[in-house]
Design a protein around this motif. Structure first.
Motif, PDB file in Angstrom:
ATOM      1  N   SER A  34       0.828   6.903  22.117  1.00  0.00           N
ATOM      2  CA  SER A  34       1.501   5.920  22.945  1.00  0.00           C
ATOM      3  C   SER A  34       1.137   6.101  24.415  1.00  0.00           C
ATOM      4  CB  SER A  34       3.014   6.034  22.783  1.00  0.00           C
ATOM      5  OG  SER A  34       3.677   5.210  23.728  1.00  0.00           O
ATOM      6  N   THR A  35       0.690   5.036  25.053  1.00  0.00           N
ATOM      7  CA  THR A  35       0.378   5.104  26.483  1.00  0.00           C
ATOM      8  C   THR A  35       1.646   5.279  27.311  1.00  0.00           C
ATOM      9  OG1 THR A  35       0.499   2.691  26.741  1.00  0.00           O
ATOM     10  CG2 THR A  35      -1.646   3.632  26.190  1.00  0.00           C
ATOM     11  N   TYR A  36       2.795   4.962  26.741  1.00  0.00           N
ATOM     12  CA  TYR A  36       4.054   5.138  27.456  1.00  0.00           C
ATOM     13  C   TYR A  36       4.396   6.614  27.660  1.00  0.00           C
ATOM     14  CZ  TYR A  36       4.640   0.303  25.892  1.00  0.00           C
ATOM     15  OH  TYR A  36       4.456  -1.036  25.634  1.00  0.00           O
ATOM     16  N   LYS A  37       3.809   7.477  26.827  1.00  0.00           N
ATOM     17  CA  LYS A  37       4.153   8.893  26.877  1.00  0.00           C
ATOM     18  C   LYS A  37       3.133   9.719  27.660  1.00  0.00           C
ATOM     19  CE  LYS A  37       6.984   9.077  22.699  1.00  0.00           C
ATOM     20  NZ  LYS A  37       7.293   7.652  22.724  1.00  0.00           N
ATOM     21  N   SER A  88       0.685  -0.168  22.226  1.00  0.00           N
ATOM     22  CA  SER A  88       0.991   0.162  23.617  1.00  0.00           C
ATOM     23  C   SER A  88      -0.216  -0.050  24.528  1.00  0.00           C
ATOM     24  CB  SER A  88       1.478   1.616  23.719  1.00  0.00           C
ATOM     25  OG  SER A  88       0.414   2.525  23.497  1.00  0.00           O
ATOM     26  N   LYS A 121       4.161   9.721  39.477  1.00  0.00           N
ATOM     27  CA  LYS A 121       4.548   8.429  40.034  1.00  0.00           C
ATOM     28  C   LYS A 121       4.042   8.286  41.458  1.00  0.00           C
ATOM     29  CE  LYS A 121       8.673   7.419  37.305  1.00  0.00           C
ATOM     30  NZ  LYS A 121      10.117   7.116  37.351  1.00  0.00           N
ATOM     31  N   MET A 177       8.312   0.795  30.249  1.00  0.00           N
ATOM     32  CA  MET A 177       8.124   1.709  29.122  1.00  0.00           C
ATOM     33  C   MET A 177       8.798   1.204  27.848  1.00  0.00           C
ATOM     34  SD  MET A 177       6.433   4.469  30.171  1.00  0.00           S
ATOM     35  CE  MET A 177       6.074   5.439  31.643  1.00  0.00           C
ATOM     36  N   ASP A 178       8.101   1.375  26.726  1.00  0.00           N
ATOM     37  CA  ASP A 178       8.676   1.237  25.386  1.00  0.00           C
ATOM     38  C   ASP A 178       9.195  -0.157  25.064  1.00  0.00           C
ATOM     39  OD1 ASP A 178       8.209   3.954  24.731  1.00  0.00           O
ATOM     40  OD2 ASP A 178       9.968   4.526  25.906  1.00  0.00           O
ATOM     41  N   ILE A 205       1.304  -1.182  30.178  1.00  0.00           N
ATOM     42  CA  ILE A 205       1.469  -0.815  31.582  1.00  0.00           C
ATOM     43  C   ILE A 205       0.209  -0.168  32.154  1.00  0.00           C
ATOM     44  CG2 ILE A 205       3.973  -0.581  31.441  1.00  0.00           C
ATOM     45  CD1 ILE A 205       3.583   2.451  31.198  1.00  0.00           C
TER      46      ILE A 205
END
Length: 446
Positions: A375-378, A320, A383, A304-305, A310
């Motif tokens: 953002s794809t990180y958010k 991202s 999981k 992430m970030d 990812i």
């Protein structure tokens, strides 16, 4: 071309090479093993013309992935068009890229350069298209090749500049030397992580740019050494810091040079051909990641970030996203940027796989769908160990995807695919069975 014209062209080339090599101390022929590691052979300048015509023998079994010990002889031919004269401070060197052949004279099926040649020929023959690529070269300039707490050469960040920073001098020396042999740069700057730098050269034909990447790697390491530094393209040497990436900017043209990724009437001016091309990348990304990110260390960057993608997806100007569409100043610069590769891989195979994924998208009419928003990180994702939405998170997962891939085997050819997979599985097995200091720290007290 007639026999007379061909003979005259060969004579002209021979005269030009002889003249350029007149004051040369050393001639080097460079190539890569399947891992992408730079290999070179030094030859007597007086023998260059004979080697250009007849090649020179090498032991392919001593080069990872190229040949077996019971069938090891390979013939290497310098590629005339790749010749560059490099004027280092201590010596003047002639640089060639080599191509590998079997004893019969046919191209070696395990030569990575031949894979890229084949996919470019197929693109032109079957699809009527050509490609322009421009990679971003990121690297660290460190105090040495032994890792320690004092390994950084600066503490600057993105676009940083500090008095006495010799990293800036090294960057300029690299582009100056390349400029003297006809290679122009677009920009250079300090990257996000301390001691990290980036140089962008002019884009061009994928085969030429892959050859040039070998040259760039050699020049960067040599110039860094002249200044008492160690240049490394290792993906992620440092925890909690950004990696070295190898972002590949790509555009597709017809045989007349018209950019096929641009359509003035389409949403965001992105043509349907471009959408199909991106769709192919998204579909085949997981099974191809073992080529685009080829080391154990590569996968430690997918977090992430840290500006490494990812999730499989594409976005407009979105850093991202795995596939980013940069802002285009004019239609001719409409392109995509593949952000998941790093420079630890084999550049010939990386370019070949990128183009092959896109061509499959054209063939199968795989529309890429909607772009990433934000953002794809958010993104809220539960999981779980196996998730096809993500790029493989370690080399084992990447190997599992590649092992069952008919696409990858078709592009690489059976022999190269088998040899490549054997090398990567050996790498994984060595890692799997190695006991690390971290394990001692966590478990020795049990």
């Amino acid at each position: 071309m007639g026999e007379l014209a061909l003979a005259e062209q060969e004579a002209s080339s021979s005269k030009r090479v002889t003249e350029q090599l007149k004051d040369i101390e050393l001639v080097k022929i460079f190539f890569t093993d399947l891992n992408g590691r730079l290999k070179n052979l030094d030859i007597n300048p007086n023998n260059v013309m004979d080697i250009l015509n007849h090649g020179i023998g090498i032991d392919g079994s001593s080069i990872p992935g190229l040949a077996t010990v019971d069938n090891s002889d390979r013939i290497m031919f310098p590629v005339l068009e790749s010749m560059r004269i490099l004027e280092f401070s201590r010596r003047k060197v002639a640089f060639f890229v080599g191509k590998l052949c079997n004893q019969s004279g046919e191209r070696s099926e395990c030569d990575p350069r031949a894979v890229l040649e084949a996919i470019l020929e197929k693109a032109e023959r079957e699809y009527g298209v050509r490609f322009i690529v421009g990679p971003e070269h990121e690297f660290f300039l460190l105090k040495g090749n032994e890792f320690n707490d004092d390994i950084h050469t600066d503490s600057d960040g993105y676009f940083g500049s500090s008095p006495g920073n010799e990293g800036e001098v090294v960057r300029q020396k690299i582009v100056d030397l390349l400029g003297k042999c006809g290679i122009n740069y677009e920009k250079t700057h300090h990257e996000v992580t301390p001691s990290q730098h980036e140089i962008n050269l002019e884009p061009g034909n994928p085969l030429d740019i892959a050859d040039r990447t070998l040259l760039f790697t050699h020049v960067t390491k040599e110039i860094a050494a002249e200044y008492g530094m160690h240049a490394t393209f290792m993906s992620k040497p440092f925890d909690k810091m950004n990696r070295n990436a190898f972002h590949i900017h790509t555009s597709m043209t017809d045989l007349d040079g018209k950019n096929l990724f641009y359509d003035s009437k389409a949403d965001h001016n992105l043509s349907q051909e471009m959408r199909y091309f991106i769709g192919g990348i998204l579909k085949y990304a997981r099974e191809s990641t073992i080529v685009l990110a080829s080391t154990l260390n590569s996968y430690k960057a997918y977090i992430m970030d840290r500006e490494a993608p990812i999730i499989r997806g594409w976005g407009l100007k979105n850093r991202s996203s795995m596939v980013r569409i940069p802002h285009a100043i004019n239609p001719t610069s409409t392109r995509l940027e593949l952000r998941c590769p790093d420079a630890t891989g084999n550049v010939y195979l990386q370019f070949a796989i990128l183009i092959a994924m896109g061509l499959k998208g054209l063939e199968e009419k795989l529309d890429c769908g909607s772009p990433d928003i934000g953002s794809t990180y958010k993104k809220s994702t539960r999981k779980r160990m196996y998730d096809k939405r993500f790029i493989p998170r370690d080399i084992f997962e990447a190997l599992m995807e590649a092992e069952k891939s008919s696409f990858l085997k078709d592009v690489l050819g059976t022999s190269l695919f088998d040899n490549y997979m054997a090398l990567k599985m050996e790498d994984w097995e060595e890692h799997r069975t190695h006991v690390t200091p971290r394990e001692h720290h966590k478990y020795l007290s049990i």
